[in-house]
Every structure is written in structure tokens, then in C-alpha cells.
Scaffold this active site. Structure first.
Site, PDB file in Angstrom:
ATOM      1  CD  GLU A 116      -2.951  -1.415  -0.086  1.00  0.00           C
ATOM      2  OE1 GLU A 116      -2.850  -0.469  -0.741  1.00  0.00           O
ATOM      3  OE2 GLU A 116      -3.396  -2.636  -0.436  1.00  0.00           O
ATOM      4  CG  HIS A 164      -1.340   1.060  -4.368  1.00  0.00           C
ATOM      5  ND1 HIS A 164      -1.304   0.894  -5.692  1.00  0.00           N
ATOM      6  CD2 HIS A 164      -1.609  -0.090  -3.933  1.00  0.00           C
ATOM      7  CE1 HIS A 164      -1.591  -0.053  -6.238  1.00  0.00           C
ATOM      8  NE2 HIS A 164      -1.985  -0.971  -4.719  1.00  0.00           N
TER       9      HIS A 164
HETATM   10 ZN   LIG Z   1      -2.596  -3.123  -4.724  1.00  0.00          ZN
END
Ligand SMILES: [Zn+2]
Length: 710
Positions: free
Chosen positions: A497, A500
């Protein structure tokens, strides 16, 4: 029909108008509509009350409609600037409020927020259709599109124009009035059904707590898992006891370590049955209706199936290309899983067990085999993986690769006391953005892990706007006074994450619709999955994995064992993922799926590909939230991106330096900062000099011919 949405009667127009008027009154002094004077214009969470969302949204919808009308009805003939750039600028108040609301609805919901969600989901759909079915506006956009090559656009502008044009075409702007009306109705109905689906999954998750009453209920659980279970029980009002919930960070360690086969079966069954428990929260009929509507929408737009429609704008392009990749991986993965199963069955026999390995046994016996074969005990590793240590590692790798620094800010408003904010600055001290973290599980939070935003980067106006990004996870808290301890999987999720987040934070584009993570769905997992490689690398673990009591680094012997065990159980992991990806694709490849029986469909599909029953799908259809949202027909994207991430990390390994500055520079310029301003294949080639082949992925998972067998 499950749920109340379908049968809710429309309010009389008069009453609705009266309500709107009273909302307008409330809007005065509404912090959601006022300028945000907080540092970095972070949302004023401390002043926002739930009842302020609807009146604020009313204003924002109306403001957006007025902006759109001004663009559509202007006298000047269409230019990129007066039409496309103007569309990009429109609706910023709506985006700002929706981002705050959507994040709250996912992370800290309550009955009021859920009711608002049910009300606004179809309104957003209707609003979107109103804009993208606007004939005047479409004619302007279409005129630009027809003249695209003559406009002298940059590659980024050209892609932005294509995206807007696509949104109009997909809304049916080029179709006749009857088809447009039907598409608008479908969009609204799908929005309501999607909201209900998600709320049902949460309801089933909130509903289940396995309370462990006695010492015998705790059999097999190591200290860290017990501590987390004690904390969960205390939060659920059973202080002094232990409890397991359906959050992945709670149930997976339980299934891995509990020697109580009966309790494992109970927890596993409840986990698998989310959304399929009958009654008000059952999702099976909802899924059937969603798929039927999607198929109808695809046909109206001229596609054979909704999978064809979904894949038109992806790297993969067609369902056939996706299937080719998935089956290339499926065959060796299933063969590996069969070997793994035989090993587990052997472990059962050695223990004197007289049963076949079932779904609730796999993780437990896999842990035993791992311990026997590699002498790695997850429970032994966990005390070295403190949450704060893993966060520090994520920040440090970002610093080494991209020169960014993170500084915690305790003076900013947050939406929950467990939320933390970090200011991100570049090597030159320039403000890069704000990173917000929200790592612990709670009953008011959706399960899973994700990255979202409160603001996206863009340079539409003189003053560049920098992003505000949030990472949300569902880790179990540590015991009171002790830190939260992560499994290797949890640590990998955090890095995922965070990858991202970096993709959004480092964004350096002009236009909003290609900002940060707004790239092709099967490209978006590249920055996240690539980032996972660093937390698994010995160089990073050596520095940041420290025992929470002694402060000692992870012993070198343990590190080597972790490395040796890396491909262990990859047959299982690959099979459970690919099975779900194939079911997703097949569901959306049905030309006519009226009356879909989700259970039978799962059975039939899994039977056809020969999926082992004791592994199953990573997400069963009734709680497969990916495919209800933007990952519909696109759950394969993780694997498509993995083809690239496996190949991309090899570039660093081949250079003999996992922080090689020249490679990191190219990675920054062409991938992490480039958003969607280029074609993804071109962006990858600019970084690596060529496109990857699936071989790197098979090697990474230990599934290549001659690859290491676990
Ligand atoms: Zn992802």
C-alpha cells in the site's frame, strides 16, 4: 430481494424540495463548503459532522452542474483548453467532499454514514450520467477527438482527451435517447447494489466474533497471537478473554497456529460464508442482478460481454490475452499445490490424524511443514517485525530510492485517534505531499488493505496542488503497553500500500485524470507490488527487523531460513489467487447471466479448471469486493502487474545494488511520477528498455521449470 434499497419508495417531490431548502440553510457555516485554512488544506476532520455531508453535497452537485453547463453552452468553438481542461477543473468542490466522505465510509462508518451512502450512491451515478450524456458537451469533445492529430497536443493531453471521450461514449452519449435512458437507469441501480453489497459484507464481519473462553480454546497460539486476541476481546467488550474476528490479520494467524481443529473449522466456515449467510445480508441475489445489468450495459454499448468492455482500455486488451497468462501460471501452480498437499497430508498422518486435509487445515499444517523443513516459525519472526520498525523501513527505502523524507505532524486534524499524519518533503526540501496512515482493525472499518486519497496532484492552475494520500490496513493491535507485531505477510501488505502511496505522492503531471494512480487497471499494481520486494530483501530486514524487547537484530540464521522458505506454499497462494481471477473473468464473460446461481457457478468453474477443494478462491463471490468495484473483470491485474514487478526488481538485482541510483531515477521518471500520461507499455519500455515476459514471474514464485521446489 435482499435489503431495503430496492423497495424504498421515492419521496414526494414537494417533500424533497422542502428538505433541500432546509439543507441549504444548514450549508451556511458548513466546514465542508468553506475554504480549508488548515495546514496543507488538510480536511478539517475535527469540525466535520456526519449531518453536514448531504447539504454540502447538494451545493457541490449544483455547482458542478453549473460549471458543466457553462462549458457546454459557451459560444467559442471547442479547444482543448476551453473544453477538456475546463472539464478537468470542474467539480473540485464535489471531489473534495466526496473524498472525505468515501474515506470515512470505508474506515469509520456508522448507521448515519451508511444511510447517507445508500442515498448518495445512486445520486452520484445520476450526476455522472447527466454530465456524460450531455449532447452539447459530447459534440464538443467528439469534435476535438475527431481532430485529435491536428490539435498539436502533448502525449499527456492526447491521453486526457481520449479518457474524457471514452467516458462520454461509455455513458452512451453516442447512442439514441432510449439506450441513454436505459444506461442511466442501469448506472443508478448498479450504484445502489454496490453499496448494499459492501455494507452486507461489513455487517457479516461485524456480526462474527469467536470468543476463546478457556485455556484449551487457546491451544497452539503463540504469545503474540494471544496478545492480539486479548486486545480484540477487550475492544469487543469481553475484557479478560480472547477473541478472533474475520479480519485477515486476526483470522489467518489463528488458522495458522490453533491446534483446535473444531475451532479452526468454525472460524474458517464463517470467513468463507461472508455475504452468503441467508437473510438480510445475503449478497448472492445482489451479485446476480449486478452481473445481469453489466451484461446488458455491455450489449447496449456494442460489446459481446462486459469483460470485453472492461478490457478495451487495459494493457491486456482482450479476455483471451488475460486467460493465456492465467492458464500459463495455473498449470504449474496446481501441480505445485498437489505436492504441497501431499506434504500436509503426511504431516497429518505423522501426528496420528485420520482425516483428509480440509480448507481449515491448510494453514495449520503448512506452518508445521514449514517449521520442519526450513526451521522457520512465524511466531519466532513476529517479535522482530514491530509496526513502527516496518513503517521506518518503508520511509527509509523511499528515501534511498527517491530522496523523499517523512516527518510526523501531530498538529493536523485526523478522523480517528489511531490515524497519523506525515509531511513528505523532497531532497531539495520542497513539499511533496501529505501521507496519512490508519493501520489498525476496528469494527467500523471495511476489511482488507487499500490506498486512497483526499487530494490528487495536478498543475492545472498557476499554483501546483500537491497530494494528500492515505494508507488503510487492518492490523491487530499489540497488548496494552506492547507494540503491534506484524507477520511477514502483514509487512509486505504495508509495503504494497505504501508503494501505491508513493505512486500518488510522487506524481508529476498536469492533468487530474492522469494523476498518480489513475493509470490502466492492470498497470496500477506495478508500483505497489514492486515496492514489496524491498521489505523481503535481507539488506532491509537486517536493518529494520529488531526484537521489540531486546532491540537485537533478526538473527542471521533466521534471516537465511526466511530466504530459503520464500517459495514455500506458493502453490497454495498462486492457486487461491488465480482461481479467483478466473472466476471473475468467467463471470463477466457470460453473454447472458440472468438468474446466476453464485454457488453453482463457483463450483462449476472451479471444477472445470480442476481447482483443489481444500484451497478454494481467495475471495468467494458473495464477498468478492474487488469485482463489485473497479476491479471487475480485472482481478487478474495483480498478476499482470506481477509480470512487470518481477522483471523490474531484477534490474536492481542485476546491477548488484537494490538502491541503484540510475535505475531508481528511471523508475521515478517513467513509472512512479508519470501517472497515466503515457501508454503503460511505452512507460515500462522507457524504464527497462524492453517489455517483460512471464518467465520472471514464474521464477519469482518458484514455479518455473527447474525452479526451486519447497
Ligand atoms: Zn494494490
Amino acid at each position: 430481494m435482499a435489503g431495503g434499497v430496492a423497495t424504498r419508495k421515492a419521496k414526494p417531490a414537494k417533500r424533497r424540495a422542502k428538505e433541500r431548502a432546509s439543507r441549504a440553510k444548514v450549508a451556511a457555516g458548513n466546514p465542508l463548503l468553506a475554504p480549508w485554512t488548515t495546514p496543507f488544506e488538510v480536511p478539517p476532520f475535527d469540525r466535520v459532522r456526519d449531518e453536514q455531508f448531504l447539504p454540502a453535497l447538494d451545493h457541490a452537485f449544483a455547482a458542478h452542474v453549473a460549471e458543466i453547463e457553462a462549458i457546454a453552452t459557451q459560444r467559442a468553438s471547442p479547444t482543448f483548453e476551453n473544453t477538456i481542461a475546463a472539464l478537468e477543473r470542474a467539480g473540485c468542490s464535489l471531489d473534495r467532499i466526496a473524498d472525505v466522505f468515501d474515506n470515512l465510509a470505508a474506515t469509520d462508518t456508522n448507521e448515519t454514514i451508511q444511510a447517507i451512502e445508500r442515498e448518495i450512491a445512486p445520486r452520484f451515478a445520476k450526476h455522472g450520467m447527466r454530465i456524460y450524456q450531455d449532447g452539447k458537451l459530447f459534440r464538443r469533445v467528439d469534435a476535438l477527438m475527431q481532430d485529435k492529430t491536428g490539435l498539436g497536443l502533448s502525449e499527456e493531453q492526447s491521453r486526457v482527451l481520449e479518457r474524457h471521450h471514452r467516458s462520454f461514449v461509455r455513458a452512451g452519449a453516442a447512442l439514441d435517447a432510449k439506450a441513454r435512458k436505459r444506461l442511466a437507469a442501469i448506472a443508478q441501480r448498479l450504484a445502489s447494489l454496490g453499496t448494499k453489497f459492501d455494507q452486507n459484507v461489513l455487517a457479516d464481519e461485524q456480526d462474527f466474533v469467536l470468543v476463546l473462553d478457556t485455556e484449551s480454546d487457546l491451544a497452539g497460539l503463540p504469545e503474540a497471537v494471544r496478545a492480539a486476541a486479548a486486545q480484540t476481546a477487550a475492544e469487543r467488550g469481553s475484557k479478560g478473554k480472547h477473541a478472533v474476528t474475520l479480519s485477515r490479520s486476526s483470522i489467518e494467524p489463528f488458522l495458522q497456529f490453533s491446534s483446535r481443529r473444531d475451532l479452526r473449522e468454525q472460524a474458517y466456515t464463517a470467513w468463507r460464508q461472508r455475504g452468503a449467510n441467508g437473510g438480510k445480508t445475503d449478497n448472492r441475489k445482489i451479485v446476480a442482478e449486478i452481473l445481469k445489468l453489466r451484461a446488458e450495459r455491455a450489449r447496449l454499448l456494442g460489446f459481446k460481454t462486459s469483460a470485453d468492455a472492461a478490457l478495451e482500455f487495459s494493457m491486456a486488451k482482450t479476455p483471451a490475452n488475460v486467460r493465456k497468462l492465467l492458464m500459463k501460471v495455473w498449470t504449474p501452480a496446481r501441480a505445485r499445490a498437489r505436492q504441497e498437499r501431499a506434504d500436509l497430508q503426511e504431516a497429518v498422518r505423522t501426528e496420528g490424524g485420520n482425516f483428509e486435509v480440509a480448507g481449515w487445515d491448510w494453514r495449520y499444517y503448512a506452518e508445521k511443514v514449514r517449521k520442519a523443513r526450513f526451521d522457520v516459525d512465524e511466531a519466532e519472526v513476529k517479535p522482530y517485525l514491530q509496526l513502527d520498525g516496518v513503517i521506518a523501513a518503508a520511509f527509509d527505502c523511499a528515501n534511498k530510492l527517491f530522496g523523499v523524507s517523512f516527518k510526523e505532524r501531530k498538529d493536523l486534524p485526523v478522523y480517528h485517534p489511531e490515524v497519523r499524519s506525515f509531511e513528505v518533503t523532497g531532497a531539495d526540501g520542497r513539499h511533496v505531499g501529505l501521507f496519512i496512515s490508519d493501520y489498525f482493525a476496528r469494527a467500523s472499518k471495511r476489511s482488507g488493505a487499500w490506498c486512497s486519497r483526499f487530494r490528487a496532484q495536478h498543475k492545472l492552475d498557476a499554483q501546483e496542488v500537491r497530494p494528500i494520500v492515505v494508507n488503510v490496513m487492518n492490523f491487530a493491535k499489540g497488548a496494552p503497553g506492547a507494540p503491534a507485531l506484524l507477520s511477514i505477510d502483514d509487512a509486505r501488505t504495508l509495503f504494497h500500500e505504501f508503494g501505491h502511496a508513493l505512486h500518488a505522492l510522487l506524481s508529476d503531471v498536469t492533468y487530474l485524470s492522469v494523476s498518480g494512480t489513475r493509470v490502466e487497471r492492470d498497470f496500477v499494481e506495478l508500483p505497489s507490488q514492486l515496492y514489496e520486494h524491498w521489505i523481503q530483501h535481507p539488506q532491509v530486514l537486517r536493518k529494520f527487523a529488531r526484537h521489540y524487547k531486546t532491540g537485537k537484530p533478526l538473527p542471521e540464521a533466521l534471516l537465511n531460513k526466511i530466504k530459503a522458505a520464500r517459495n514455500f506454499n506458493q502453490g497454495f497462494a498462486t492457486v487461491e489467487y488465480v482461481a479467483a481471477a478466473i472466476v471473475d473473468l468467467d463471470l463477466h464473460a457470460l453473454a447472458d447471466n440472468g438468474g446466476l446461481d453464485a454457488d453453482a457457478f463457483e463450483q462449476e468453474t472451479l471444477g472445470r479448471i480442476g481447482a483443489p477443494a481444500e484451497i478454494g478462491m481467495r475471495h468467494r463471490i458473495p464477498h468478492f469486493q474487488h469485482i463489485i468495484g473497479v476491479y471487475a473483470s480485472a482481478y487478474y491485474s495483480y498478476m499482470w502487474s506481477e509480470v512487470m514487478d518481477a522483471d523490474a526488481f531484477k534490474a536492481f538485482e542485476e546491477a548488484g545494488n537494490i538502491f541503484d541510483p540510475a535505475i531508481a531515477r528511471r523508475l521515478h521518471d517513467h513509472i512512479y511520477s508519470a501517472g497515466g500520461k503515457r501508454d503503460p507499455a511505452d512507460a515500462y519500455k522507457a524504464f527497462r528498455g524492453r517489455l517483460p515476459t512471464p518467465e520472471a514471474l514464474l521464477q519469482k514464485r518458484g514455479l518455473a521449470p527447474g525452479g526451486t521446489s519447497a
